[in-house]
Design an enzyme around this catalytic site. Structure first.
Site, PDB file in Angstrom:
ATOM      1  N   ARG A 132      52.422  49.707  49.913  1.00 28.34           N
ATOM      2  CA  ARG A 132      53.495  50.225  50.728  1.00 28.34           C
ATOM      3  C   ARG A 132      54.931  49.554  50.355  1.00 28.34           C
ATOM      4  O   ARG A 132      55.905  50.171  50.235  1.00 28.34           O
ATOM      5  CB  ARG A 132      53.355  50.094  52.256  1.00 28.34           C
ATOM      6  CG  ARG A 132      53.101  48.683  52.677  1.00 28.34           C
ATOM      7  CD  ARG A 132      52.344  48.714  54.055  1.00 28.34           C
ATOM      8  NE  ARG A 132      51.058  48.987  53.878  1.00 28.34           N
ATOM      9  CZ  ARG A 132      49.983  48.902  54.936  1.00 28.34           C
ATOM     10  NH1 ARG A 132      50.512  48.780  56.204  1.00 28.34           N
ATOM     11  NH2 ARG A 132      48.820  48.864  54.742  1.00 28.34           N
ATOM     12  N   LYS A 149      51.254  54.885  43.037  1.00 23.01           N
ATOM     13  CA  LYS A 149      51.358  53.200  43.172  1.00 23.01           C
ATOM     14  C   LYS A 149      50.491  52.856  41.918  1.00 23.01           C
ATOM     15  O   LYS A 149      49.594  53.098  41.437  1.00 23.01           O
ATOM     16  CB  LYS A 149      50.355  52.920  44.460  1.00 23.01           C
ATOM     17  CG  LYS A 149      49.776  51.514  44.559  1.00 23.01           C
ATOM     18  CD  LYS A 149      49.000  51.224  45.741  1.00 23.01           C
ATOM     19  CE  LYS A 149      48.370  49.707  45.696  1.00 23.01           C
ATOM     20  NZ  LYS A 149      47.652  49.561  46.734  1.00 23.01           N
ATOM     21  N   ASP A 199      45.335  43.989  41.783  1.00 23.20           N
ATOM     22  CA  ASP A 199      45.569  43.536  43.168  1.00 23.20           C
ATOM     23  C   ASP A 199      44.754  42.363  43.525  1.00 23.20           C
ATOM     24  O   ASP A 199      43.591  42.666  44.241  1.00 23.20           O
ATOM     25  CB  ASP A 199      45.404  44.610  44.272  1.00 23.20           C
ATOM     26  CG  ASP A 199      45.921  44.310  45.684  1.00 23.20           C
ATOM     27  OD1 ASP A 199      46.402  43.264  45.782  1.00 23.20           O
ATOM     28  OD2 ASP A 199      45.454  45.367  46.399  1.00 23.20           O
ATOM     29  N   ASP A 253      43.599  49.599  41.091  1.00 20.47           N
ATOM     30  CA  ASP A 253      44.726  49.849  42.277  1.00 20.47           C
ATOM     31  C   ASP A 253      45.746  50.660  41.661  1.00 20.47           C
ATOM     32  O   ASP A 253      47.000  50.624  42.268  1.00 20.47           O
ATOM     33  CB  ASP A 253      44.953  48.419  42.917  1.00 20.47           C
ATOM     34  CG  ASP A 253      45.378  48.720  44.285  1.00 20.47           C
ATOM     35  OD1 ASP A 253      45.245  49.699  44.785  1.00 20.47           O
ATOM     36  OD2 ASP A 253      45.959  47.821  44.761  1.00 20.47           O
ATOM     37  N   GLU A 280      50.480  45.432  49.802  1.00 13.26           N
ATOM     38  CA  GLU A 280      51.539  45.503  48.707  1.00 13.26           C
ATOM     39  C   GLU A 280      51.843  47.013  48.444  1.00 13.26           C
ATOM     40  O   GLU A 280      52.909  47.239  47.772  1.00 13.26           O
ATOM     41  CB  GLU A 280      51.201  44.645  47.622  1.00 13.26           C
ATOM     42  CG  GLU A 280      50.279  45.292  46.653  1.00 13.26           C
ATOM     43  CD  GLU A 280      48.886  45.598  47.199  1.00 13.26           C
ATOM     44  OE1 GLU A 280      48.320  44.962  47.995  1.00 13.26           O
ATOM     45  OE2 GLU A 280      48.380  46.502  46.228  1.00 13.26           O
ATOM     46  N   LYS A 326      42.329  38.053  48.411  1.00  9.66           N
ATOM     47  CA  LYS A 326      41.053  38.954  48.865  1.00  9.66           C
ATOM     48  C   LYS A 326      39.898  38.097  48.370  1.00  9.66           C
ATOM     49  O   LYS A 326      40.025  37.309  47.640  1.00  9.66           O
ATOM     50  CB  LYS A 326      41.011  40.247  47.901  1.00  9.66           C
ATOM     51  CG  LYS A 326      41.955  41.044  48.137  1.00  9.66           C
ATOM     52  CD  LYS A 326      41.853  42.360  47.230  1.00  9.66           C
ATOM     53  CE  LYS A 326      42.628  43.565  47.355  1.00  9.66           C
ATOM     54  NZ  LYS A 326      42.628  44.378  48.760  1.00  9.66           N
ATOM     55  N   ASP A 376      48.586  41.428  51.013  1.00 13.34           N
ATOM     56  CA  ASP A 376      47.673  42.350  50.535  1.00 13.34           C
ATOM     57  C   ASP A 376      48.215  43.608  50.758  1.00 13.34           C
ATOM     58  O   ASP A 376      47.677  44.809  50.140  1.00 13.34           O
ATOM     59  CB  ASP A 376      46.442  41.910  51.062  1.00 13.34           C
ATOM     60  CG  ASP A 376      45.374  42.558  50.053  1.00 13.34           C
ATOM     61  OD1 ASP A 376      45.428  43.261  48.978  1.00 13.34           O
ATOM     62  OD2 ASP A 376      43.982  42.453  50.588  1.00 13.34           O
TER      63      ASP A 376
END
Ligand code: BES
Ligand code: MN
Ligand code: ZN
Length: 493
Positions: free
Chosen positions: A350, A264, A269, A287, A348, A276, A346
């Protein structure tokens, strides 16, 4: 910090400072005793004074008149046969104390101490790994770097002639691993305005040039042609173009199926439209640590020249809010053809991973391991010591668990039963991208499992282990040690 082995016997050793282990009952090892005998027994008298504490990692410096002027005595604790932790504490204590000396070079015999169920190679690897860990600094973004020399600059590790070849390999491999870990840490620590998807792609290309393996970078047009609707939906709100980075390390014959590592790579993020909260949002520059661990592992594996094929895939994107960004309720079609209702922008990770996981299966990998800072829920479940391991395959779980504990980079297996899949139901699409508060790290893994059916697949959630918060904020380099050990074992077997 540079490490090298030497085959000169202890009484012939010439060094500005010898580092000797001290075992339970204030006992020196064979080399230590030989060295002390040559110097008239001063060390034994010093130890008898009781000034060296029994706690593992305690140190005592002795100034001698003989050929070796300084000896650093290092306690391994009071266990008859020290365990992993006592040995590592001793190594850490030794390097900390050595760093305060005006000696550029030391010779360490710490590996002469017995450690339960560990061989010389392991003990040497730990000395290199802990030394490099302590010496690591991230100062690339400081305008004035404080030029503090690393001390000691050189460490000599004396070994028996019969062990010289194996010891040389162990030290070289540990240095290669440290180089990989440092690449992963540097990428993690770089801010989001520097480490963009394009920066990750450039780093991969540079690695490919340095170690002579192929790197492909797929841009938006190629991703559109592949119908990667899930990945592209995450990138929509960003000015930075997403990249799908593919690295092909070929250490074995072309017919051998590769191991796939999928990372990933969200370089920042924000949460997207499901924004967030502001507090600690800066940490979402980390991230992309899954992606960074793929690059670091490939660097280590390539420098070692492991006889194995590895394909690395990195799904790199920012997750930003904007007028073009994906909105809650939007439905996208993934490369697999399955549709996803995005209830929370959020979640994201996956979404970018599912298309990367579909894509990587074209290489018919013997195993797929994805690595992701995927869920805050995993941090709640496991804290900061174990990464979360999710896989339906027992054998793959065993391999990864063993690699993690061997490398001092542990993971813990979490359940992945079909019962949890129900939480992903959507009234409008094939699935939703969130499964509610209960078992958040498991439902995230369940989501990924829908894109790896029939594959030998495992997922590592490194949300709690990839970096440290607070005063010592910084990337940890995990799980590069675990992944490298996993590939080393596969290259041998
Ligand atoms: N990158 C985060 C996960 C994360 C959060 C890692 C905090 C480390 C610390 C991920 O993209 C995310 O935001 N996950 C959400 C999922 C939720 C919306 C279902 C989370 O964990 O809150
Ligand atoms: Mn997120
Ligand atoms: Zn994320």
């Amino acid at each position: 910090m540079q490490f090298s082995t030497s085959t000169s016997s202890p009484d012939r050793l010439r060094t500005p400072c010898a580092i000797l282990p001290v075992l339970a009952g204030k006992k020196l090892t064979a080399a230590g005793s030989a060295l002390d005998a040559a110097g008239g027994g001063a060390l034994a008298r010093l130890l008898a004074s009781g000034d060296l504490q029994a706690k593992a990692g305690a140190t005592l410096l002795a100034h001698l008149d003989g050929a070796i002027k300084r000896v650093l005595l290092v306690s391994l604790g009071d266990a008859e046969v020290p365990a992993d932790k006592a040995y590592c504490d001793a190594v850490r204590g030794a390097w900390r104390a050595a760093a305060t000396l005006a000696a550029d070079e030391v010779a360490s015999l710490l590996h002469e101490a017995p450690v339960a169920q560990r061989d010389t190679a392991w003990k040497l690897r730990m000395q290199v790994g802990i030394g490099r860990e302590l010496a690591y600094r991230f100062e690339r973004m400081k305008s004035k770097r404080e030029p503090q020399p690393v001390r000691p600059a050189r460490v000599v590790l004396p070994v028996a002639r019969a062990e010289a070849t194996a010891a040389g390999t162990a030290v070289a491999q540990a240095a290669a691993l440290a180089n990989g870990i440092e690449l992963t840490k540097d990428l993690g620590n770089l801010p989001g305005n520097v480490c963009t998807p394009t920066y990750l792609a450039d780093t991969a290309r540079k690695l490919g040039r340095e170690f002579k393996f192929k790197v492909d970078v797929l841009d938006v047009r190629k991703m559109e042609a592949l119908k990667m609707g899930a990945l592209l939906s995450v990138a929509r709100g960003s000015e930075q173009p997403p990249k799908l980075i593919v690295l092909h390390y070929q250490g074995a014959g072309p017919r051998q199926a590769p191991v796939a590592l999928v990372g990933k790579g969200i370089t920042f993020d924000t949460g997207g439209i499901s924004l967030k909260p502001a507090a600690e949002m800066d940490e979402m520059k980390y991230d992309m640590c899954g992606a960074a661990s793929v690059l670091g592992t490939l660097r280590a594996v390539a420098e070692m020249g492991l006889k194995i094929n590895v394909v690395g895939v990195i799904a790199a994107s920012e997750n930003m809010p904007s007028g073009r960004a994906t909105k809650p309720g939007d439905i996208v079609t993934s490369m697999s053809g399955q549709t996803v209702e995005i209830l929370n922008t959020d979640a994201e990770g996956r979404l970018v991973l599912c298309d990367a996981l579909t894509y990587v299966q074209r290489y018919k990998p013997s195993a797929i391991v994805d690595i992701a800072t995927l869920t805050g829920a995993c941090v709640i479940a496991l804290g900061h010591h174990h990464s979360g391991l999710f896989t339906p395959q027992q054998a793959l779980a065993d391999e990864l668990l063993a690699a993690g504990s061997d490398a001092g980079d542990p993971c813990w297996r979490m359940p992945l039963d079909d019962e949890y899949q129900e939480q992903l139901k959507s009234p409008f699409a094939d699935m939703a991208n969130i499964g509610g508060r209960p078992a958040g790290s498991i439902t995230a893994a369940c989501f990924l499992s829908r894109f790896t059916k029939g594959a030998n697949w495992a997922h590592l959630d490194i949300a709690g282990t990839a970096w440290k918060s607070g005063a010592n904020k910084g990337a940890s380099g995990r799980p590069v040690p675990l992944l490298t050990r996993f590939l080393q074992a596969r290259a041998k077997g």
